[in-house]
Design a protein around this motif. Structure first.
Motif, short mmCIF file in Angstrom:
data_model
loop_
_atom_site.label_atom_id
_atom_site.label_comp_id
_atom_site.label_asym_id
_atom_site.label_seq_id
_atom_site.Cartn_x
_atom_site.Cartn_y
_atom_site.Cartn_z
N SER A 1 0.83 -1.21 0.00
CA SER A 1 0.00 0.00 0.00
C SER A 1 0.86 1.26 0.00
O SER A 1 0.47 2.30 -0.55
CB SER A 1 -0.93 0.00 1.21
N ILE B 1 1.54 2.63 -3.44
CA ILE B 1 0.40 3.33 -4.05
C ILE B 1 0.32 4.76 -3.50
O ILE B 1 0.08 5.71 -4.24
CB ILE B 1 -0.92 2.57 -3.79
N GLU B 2 0.53 4.88 -2.17
CA GLU B 2 0.49 6.21 -1.56
C GLU B 2 1.62 7.09 -2.12
O GLU B 2 1.42 8.28 -2.38
CB GLU B 2 0.63 6.10 -0.04
N GLN C 1 2.95 6.80 -5.10
CA GLN C 1 2.57 7.15 -6.47
C GLN C 1 1.54 8.27 -6.48
O GLN C 1 1.60 9.17 -7.31
CB GLN C 1 2.02 5.92 -7.19
N LYS D 1 -6.77 6.65 -7.09
CA LYS D 1 -6.12 5.47 -6.50
C LYS D 1 -6.01 4.32 -7.50
O LYS D 1 -4.97 3.65 -7.59
CB LYS D 1 -6.89 5.02 -5.27
N GLU D 2 -7.07 4.09 -8.26
CA GLU D 2 -7.04 3.00 -9.24
C GLU D 2 -5.96 3.23 -10.30
O GLU D 2 -5.23 2.31 -10.68
CB GLU D 2 -8.41 2.87 -9.92
N ALA E 1 -3.25 5.08 -9.92
CA ALA E 1 -1.96 4.96 -9.25
C ALA E 1 -1.57 3.49 -9.10
O ALA E 1 -0.42 3.11 -9.32
CB ALA E 1 -2.01 5.63 -7.88
N GLU E 2 -2.55 2.67 -8.73
CA GLU E 2 -2.30 1.23 -8.58
C GLU E 2 -1.89 0.61 -9.92
O GLU E 2 -0.97 -0.21 -9.99
CB GLU E 2 -3.55 0.54 -8.05
N VAL F 1 1.74 1.63 -10.68
CA VAL F 1 2.69 0.90 -9.85
C VAL F 1 2.82 -0.54 -10.35
O VAL F 1 3.93 -1.08 -10.45
CB VAL F 1 2.25 0.92 -8.37
N LYS F 2 1.69 -1.16 -10.66
CA LYS F 2 1.71 -2.55 -11.14
C LYS F 2 2.49 -2.64 -12.44
O LYS F 2 3.31 -3.55 -12.63
CB LYS F 2 0.29 -3.06 -11.35
#
Length: 258
Positions: free
Chosen positions: A137, A140-141, A143, A181-182, A184-185, A188-189
């Motif tokens: 997590s 994500i924060e 990013q 958030k989506e 950013a996730e 990151v992925k």
């Protein structure tokens, strides 16, 4: 000239003098342009329009307004004849045929680049979609923090900060982060998947490749090659960029195109 009134009271932003309006541009609210068609020079006319239900100025949403119009002049666009003479005036070419050829070549190159990027994006998206990644997590924060910094930087060029922007669109910082958030996730992925493939494929970048890229960048920005070559942070950035580029090429080369 025009001045607008709602319930007989002039409203802010509804007045202008010597304003040029192109008929058909759709810059004003629906019905405005239609009602000034046919006016003669020095004619005065009152027109009535209704502001859309979803209008930037909330106090005007759905309101009926009266605009007092005075027409000063009428202009007509006259397009020049498209020939060799026009090509000489509007471009660096002596003939229209040479200009057309240049435009065609640039468009073909742009289409090739667009197709290349679309293929790369599709390949990366497919690989990431099929990959299972446990994302901390905290990443994500981080990013989201980077996204905030990026948007703040762009807003600064417009003389605005993030807090002012959020106030303008009526959102809190938490709502802004939740909405992003989506995305950013996903970013990151993608980064983690590319890094894993990079290691698995043993992607390497030579010093010669880094030097060549730095030389290209120096020429582009008008800097001295020898000075920027010695910048360790720049060399690291170029190295990582070239590795990512090679990894993407590796994914595309090994993809099954349908």
């Amino acid at each position: 000239d025009f001045e607008g009134f709602v319930d007989g009271v002039a409203f802010e932003g509804g007045k202008a003098e010597n304003h040029e309006l192109e008929i058909g541009s759709g810059k004003f609210i629906p019905g405005f342009e239609d009602q000034i068609v046919g006016m003669k020079i020095d004619e005065d006319r009152d027109i009535k329009v209704t502001f859309p239900e979803e209008y930037p100025a909330k106090e005007l949403e759905g309101k009926e307004a009266t605009f007092k119009i005075k027409l000063h002049e009428i202009k007509k666009k006259e397009l020049p004849e498209i020939n060799d003479e026009f090509a000489k005036d509007a471009s660096e070419f002596d003939t229209l045929e040479d200009w057309k050829k240049s435009i065609r070549e640039k468009q073909e190159k742009a289409n090739e680049s667009k197709a290349k990027f679309e293929m790369e994006d599709a390949a990366i998206e497919t690989v990431c979609k099929n990959a299972k990644v446990d994302i901390p997590s905290g990443m994500i924060e981080t990013q989201l923090d980077n996204m905030e910094k990026d948007i703040s930087s762009r807003l600064n060029y417009q003389g605005m900060n993030l807090d002012q922007y959020l106030q303008m669109i009526g959102k809190t910082k938490k709502e802004f982060r939740d909405e992003n958030k989506e995305q950013a996730e996903k970013q990151v992925k993608t980064s983690l998947v590319l890094e894993a493939i990079m290691k698995d494929a043993k992607v390497e970048v030579t010093e010669e490749e880094i030097d060549a890229k730095i030389k290209e960048m120096a020429e582009m920005y008008g800097q001295k090659e020898e000075e920027v070559k010695q910048n360790p942070e720049l060399r690291k950035y170029v190295e990582e960029s070239l590795k990512s580029e090679k990894t993407i090429h590796y994914i595309v080369d090994n993809a099954k195109i349908k």
